[in-house]
Design a protein around this motif. Sequence first.
Motif, PDB file in Angstrom:
ATOM      1  N   MET A 315       1.328   6.327   8.562  1.00 15.05           N
ATOM      2  CA  MET A 315       0.278   5.440   8.052  1.00 15.05           C
ATOM      3  C   MET A 315      -0.829   6.240   7.376  1.00 15.05           C
ATOM      4  O   MET A 315      -1.318   5.859   6.299  1.00 15.05           O
ATOM      5  CB  MET A 315      -0.295   4.603   9.198  1.00 15.05           C
ATOM      6  CG  MET A 315       0.730   3.755   9.931  1.00 15.05           C
ATOM      7  SD  MET A 315       0.044   3.051  11.448  1.00 15.05           S
ATOM      8  CE  MET A 315       1.528   2.839  12.430  1.00 15.05           C
ATOM      9  N   ALA A 316      -1.230   7.346   8.007  1.00 13.46           N
ATOM     10  CA  ALA A 316      -2.257   8.195   7.396  1.00 13.46           C
ATOM     11  C   ALA A 316      -1.764   8.771   6.076  1.00 13.46           C
ATOM     12  O   ALA A 316      -2.533   8.901   5.111  1.00 13.46           O
ATOM     13  CB  ALA A 316      -2.644   9.315   8.362  1.00 13.46           C
ATOM     14  N   GLY A 317      -0.479   9.105   6.000  1.00  7.07           N
ATOM     15  CA  GLY A 317       0.083   9.599   4.747  1.00  7.07           C
ATOM     16  C   GLY A 317       0.039   8.553   3.652  1.00  7.07           C
ATOM     17  O   GLY A 317      -0.277   8.859   2.489  1.00  7.07           O
ATOM     18  N   ALA A 318       0.350   7.299   3.998  1.00  5.83           N
ATOM     19  CA  ALA A 318       0.264   6.222   3.008  1.00  5.83           C
ATOM     20  C   ALA A 318      -1.162   6.048   2.506  1.00  5.83           C
ATOM     21  O   ALA A 318      -1.395   5.810   1.310  1.00  5.83           O
ATOM     22  CB  ALA A 318       0.782   4.918   3.608  1.00  5.83           C
ATOM     23  N   LEU A 319      -2.126   6.181   3.400  1.00  9.29           N
ATOM     24  CA  LEU A 319      -3.526   6.077   2.987  1.00  9.29           C
ATOM     25  C   LEU A 319      -3.922   7.262   2.116  1.00  9.29           C
ATOM     26  O   LEU A 319      -4.716   7.117   1.180  1.00  9.29           O
ATOM     27  CB  LEU A 319      -4.423   5.997   4.218  1.00  9.29           C
ATOM     28  CG  LEU A 319      -4.276   4.721   5.060  1.00  9.29           C
ATOM     29  CD1 LEU A 319      -4.974   4.868   6.395  1.00  9.29           C
ATOM     30  CD2 LEU A 319      -4.815   3.512   4.303  1.00  9.29           C
ATOM     31  N   ALA A 320      -3.371   8.440   2.410  1.00  8.38           N
ATOM     32  CA  ALA A 320      -3.697   9.628   1.613  1.00  8.38           C
ATOM     33  C   ALA A 320      -3.224   9.482   0.173  1.00  8.38           C
ATOM     34  O   ALA A 320      -3.822  10.065  -0.739  1.00  8.38           O
ATOM     35  CB  ALA A 320      -3.083  10.873   2.248  1.00  8.38           C
ATOM     36  N   VAL A 321      -2.145   8.716  -0.051  1.00  8.87           N
ATOM     37  CA  VAL A 321      -1.665   8.506  -1.422  1.00  8.87           C
ATOM     38  C   VAL A 321      -2.216   7.209  -2.008  1.00  8.87           C
ATOM     39  O   VAL A 321      -1.757   6.750  -3.055  1.00  8.87           O
ATOM     40  CB  VAL A 321      -0.125   8.506  -1.475  1.00  8.87           C
ATOM     41  CG1 VAL A 321       0.417   9.853  -1.043  1.00  8.87           C
ATOM     42  CG2 VAL A 321       0.479   7.386  -0.635  1.00  8.87           C
ATOM     43  N   GLY A 322      -3.223   6.626  -1.328  1.00  9.25           N
ATOM     44  CA  GLY A 322      -3.963   5.513  -1.897  1.00  9.25           C
ATOM     45  C   GLY A 322      -3.312   4.152  -1.775  1.00  9.25           C
ATOM     46  O   GLY A 322      -3.700   3.226  -2.492  1.00  9.25           O
ATOM     47  N   ASP A 323      -2.364   3.969  -0.844  1.00  9.81           N
ATOM     48  CA  ASP A 323      -1.698   2.671  -0.703  1.00  9.81           C
ATOM     49  C   ASP A 323      -1.961   2.121   0.690  1.00  9.81           C
ATOM     50  O   ASP A 323      -1.201   2.354   1.621  1.00  9.81           O
ATOM     51  CB  ASP A 323      -0.197   2.814  -0.952  1.00  9.81           C
ATOM     52  CG  ASP A 323       0.481   1.467  -1.190  1.00  9.81           C
ATOM     53  OD1 ASP A 323      -0.012   0.452  -0.660  1.00  9.81           O
ATOM     54  OD2 ASP A 323       1.498   1.436  -1.901  1.00  9.81           O
ATOM     55  N   ARG A 324      -3.042   1.373   0.825  1.00  8.49           N
ATOM     56  CA  ARG A 324      -3.359   0.834   2.142  1.00  8.49           C
ATOM     57  C   ARG A 324      -2.454  -0.333   2.508  1.00  8.49           C
ATOM     58  O   ARG A 324      -2.277  -0.642   3.689  1.00  8.49           O
ATOM     59  CB  ARG A 324      -4.822   0.409   2.209  1.00  8.49           C
ATOM     60  CG  ARG A 324      -5.229  -0.710   1.276  1.00  8.49           C
ATOM     61  CD  ARG A 324      -6.666  -1.087   1.516  1.00  8.49           C
ATOM     62  NE  ARG A 324      -7.084  -2.222   0.705  1.00  8.49           N
ATOM     63  CZ  ARG A 324      -8.223  -2.872   0.881  1.00  8.49           C
ATOM     64  NH1 ARG A 324      -9.056  -2.488   1.829  1.00  8.49           N
ATOM     65  NH2 ARG A 324      -8.541  -3.888   0.120  1.00  8.49           N
ATOM     66  N   GLY A 325      -1.843  -0.980   1.526  1.00 13.66           N
ATOM     67  CA  GLY A 325      -0.891  -2.036   1.826  1.00 13.66           C
ATOM     68  C   GLY A 325       0.301  -1.499   2.592  1.00 13.66           C
ATOM     69  O   GLY A 325       0.728  -2.073   3.602  1.00 13.66           O
ATOM     70  N   ALA A 326       0.858  -0.374   2.142  1.00 13.90           N
ATOM     71  CA  ALA A 326       1.984   0.243   2.841  1.00 13.90           C
ATOM     72  C   ALA A 326       1.570   0.713   4.229  1.00 13.90           C
ATOM     73  O   ALA A 326       2.330   0.582   5.198  1.00 13.90           O
ATOM     74  CB  ALA A 326       2.520   1.414   2.026  1.00 13.90           C
ATOM     75  N   ALA A 327       0.354   1.254   4.346  1.00 14.12           N
ATOM     76  CA  ALA A 327      -0.114   1.739   5.646  1.00 14.12           C
ATOM     77  C   ALA A 327      -0.244   0.599   6.645  1.00 14.12           C
ATOM     78  O   ALA A 327       0.215   0.694   7.790  1.00 14.12           O
ATOM     79  CB  ALA A 327      -1.459   2.453   5.480  1.00 14.12           C
ATOM     80  N   VAL A 328      -0.856  -0.506   6.229  1.00 16.08           N
ATOM     81  CA  VAL A 328      -1.049  -1.628   7.145  1.00 16.08           C
ATOM     82  C   VAL A 328       0.268  -2.343   7.410  1.00 16.08           C
ATOM     83  O   VAL A 328       0.502  -2.853   8.516  1.00 16.08           O
ATOM     84  CB  VAL A 328      -2.114  -2.591   6.586  1.00 16.08           C
ATOM     85  CG1 VAL A 328      -2.262  -3.818   7.486  1.00 16.08           C
ATOM     86  CG2 VAL A 328      -3.458  -1.870   6.478  1.00 16.08           C
ATOM     87  N   PHE A 329       1.163  -2.399   6.421  1.00 14.93           N
ATOM     88  CA  PHE A 329       2.493  -2.960   6.644  1.00 14.93           C
ATOM     89  C   PHE A 329       3.201  -2.194   7.762  1.00 14.93           C
ATOM     90  O   PHE A 329       3.768  -2.788   8.691  1.00 14.93           O
ATOM     91  CB  PHE A 329       3.290  -2.893   5.340  1.00 14.93           C
ATOM     92  CG  PHE A 329       4.666  -3.511   5.414  1.00 14.93           C
ATOM     93  CD1 PHE A 329       5.004  -4.437   6.400  1.00 14.93           C
ATOM     94  CD2 PHE A 329       5.629  -3.166   4.477  1.00 14.93           C
ATOM     95  CE1 PHE A 329       6.273  -5.003   6.456  1.00 14.93           C
ATOM     96  CE2 PHE A 329       6.903  -3.722   4.518  1.00 14.93           C
ATOM     97  CZ  PHE A 329       7.219  -4.639   5.520  1.00 14.93           C
ATOM     98  N   HIS A 330       3.159  -0.865   7.695  1.00 12.00           N
ATOM     99  CA  HIS A 330       3.799  -0.076   8.752  1.00 12.00           C
ATOM    100  C   HIS A 330       3.042  -0.210  10.065  1.00 12.00           C
ATOM    101  O   HIS A 330       3.658  -0.180  11.146  1.00 12.00           O
ATOM    102  CB  HIS A 330       3.885   1.387   8.336  1.00 12.00           C
ATOM    103  CG  HIS A 330       4.821   2.192   9.186  1.00 12.00           C
ATOM    104  ND1 HIS A 330       6.113   1.807   9.448  1.00 12.00           N
ATOM    105  CD2 HIS A 330       4.647   3.360   9.863  1.00 12.00           C
ATOM    106  CE1 HIS A 330       6.700   2.695  10.226  1.00 12.00           C
ATOM    107  NE2 HIS A 330       5.832   3.647  10.497  1.00 12.00           N
TER     108      HIS A 330
END
Length: 667
Positions: A315-330
């Motif tokens: 999730m932190a990796g998804a946020l690091a690449v600027g996609d909070r949708g993917a982070a919250v989905f996971h």
Amino acid sequence: MTLTTLAVLVPLLPFLGAAGALLLGRTAPGFVRPLAVLPTATAFVLAVIVATRQGSGAATDAATRLTPTGSVPIDLALHLDGFSVLIAVLVGLVATCVQLYSTGYLRDDPRYASYSALVSLFTAAMFLVVYTGDLMVLLVGWEIMGICSYFLVGHYWETEVARAASLKAFLVTKLGDVPFLIGVFALAADAGTFRINGILTAATHGGLAHPTVIGLLLLAGVAGKSAQFPLHTWLPDAMAGPTPVSALIHAATMVAAGIYLVARLLPVFETSAAVLTVLAVMAAVTMIGSGLAAFAQDDIKRVLAYSTIGQLGYMAGALAVGDRGAAVFHLLSHAAFKALLFLAAGVVIHAAGTNSLAAMSRMSDIGKRAPDAMWTMGIALAALAAIPPFSGFFSKESVLRAAEHASSGHAKGVPTGVGWLVLIAALVTAVLTAGYATRLFLLAFRGRGPAAPEAHAKEPAVMNTVLWVLAIPTLAFGAVSLVPSLLDLPAWFDGNELAPTLVTSILGIGLSLVGVLATYGAWQAMSARRGAPLGALVTAEAAEEEPALTEAAALQTHEQVYGDVAAAQDPADPGRLLLGPLFGPASHGFRLDAVYSVLFVRPVLAASGLVRFLDREVVETYVRGAGGLPRLIGAVVRRTQTGNVQTYISVLLAGSVILAVLVAVGA
């Protein structure tokens, strides 16, 4: 009833349930279980209604001024959008399942009333974090969760390991919270408000004067709360608490709070490429390191704890690449299957003969003793390993898709190197995750350890019922959430596509299968090499040194269970073969606690010893001396006070003569 009123009731109900359980726990214990379950369940229903009415439309905001501060005001603010309402539904579902499960799991616990009250307060605090639109109010919920985790992890406070684990969890998270608090104040000072909407507006329009410093300070708190490297070491030890508490902390509260905060404030972090790079490095190290550590653990809950750390790294990796949708989905997907994993582990632990800890090398015929746990945990482990069509596959693929998108330079403001770092780390972790998930299933359900007492073979029906309830979103959430006619998750978030792509799907599935097949092959090879049947065999020496664990014995012999893993490990453990020389360091978490002890604990203890010496031997000596001189003078003067009038007259005359002589000499 208005939408805002319903949203206010969501955190209020479990708070009132917590107060009622504490007040009536001794005088009316029959009300404790209803007060534990009904307010939380009602809050869950209201959260579903709020999510349904809010939908994927424009955010709903409401606020009232709490108090004038003379500078930056503090508001009781409410902010409802797709992110917040869906996470609130998740919190309500997991908390309700945990409370129901606990009525069976802790049915004979003498401190159930305080336990259930703390779980309700924990839930209310997370609801507050999710729904609030003001950082100071969020901070209140943030800190309430910290103190609740302290008491819940230390629920079995009679044992040294539980006391140490609760203290460690509190201190390590507070270590991150101190710079986090400074970062919150600095952020509000730059933006001129604690309101999240105002902060995001300032970040978007370049209104933050110190974005890098603020971002790094906030990341310290996130690392502590969400157990990211280097402040992750408290989470595995927190397994000393009751298993339902682990499910709550790992799935829907505490560790999810840090990820949610970054998702809410992502534009703030995106203003600094340095902050995104630090976040990516932190996520990459966390993912790979926790995957290796999980591969070498013997206790089933510690495997799951390191698994949580790794999935939070995704999730932190998804946020690091600027996609909070993917982070919250996971985050949503992970919460369902991780809650299922921990609650199923609780059933396994009961069947293995202990209420708190269970070494997988001790397990025998658990699949026959607890078939519901075996099937539901198998489903959850498949989701964890990202095997389609389980929910974990879809959410993890969304993270891989986001990383691949950033690595090709298509993510605005995200360095290409950050995308590559997250993508490579995520792919390596996919192999490790599938491997340790397979290992856990083989050792736990195909083991041949000492037989557990028959008294622990049957569990209350409510526990198994909860497992099957959580199996539904574990099976269906991933696919259903991406069907526009059913949920259309991208529309609830930022609109970014979350569906798997061909390239990432092939990579993800292929690597997961590599992990599964390699682990299964290693397990077969080691079993055959030992001349043992397929399954776990515990040597006679290990059985003599470490008898079957009861709850108290498992907690009291913490070092035997956790510290000397090599002595207790299953001789047919595939982790030994696959990790090779890394197995020993990984089994001890790469001895980060020892490193921190050398770098921080010992210097602090030495400094405190010096301060104690100076205080006792220098300062107190001075104080004693300062008081001793007046006492000496007083003793001398006291001797002259004899009460004899003739003596007083003689001294007076002698003094007069001396004065007269002095005057005469002076003249």
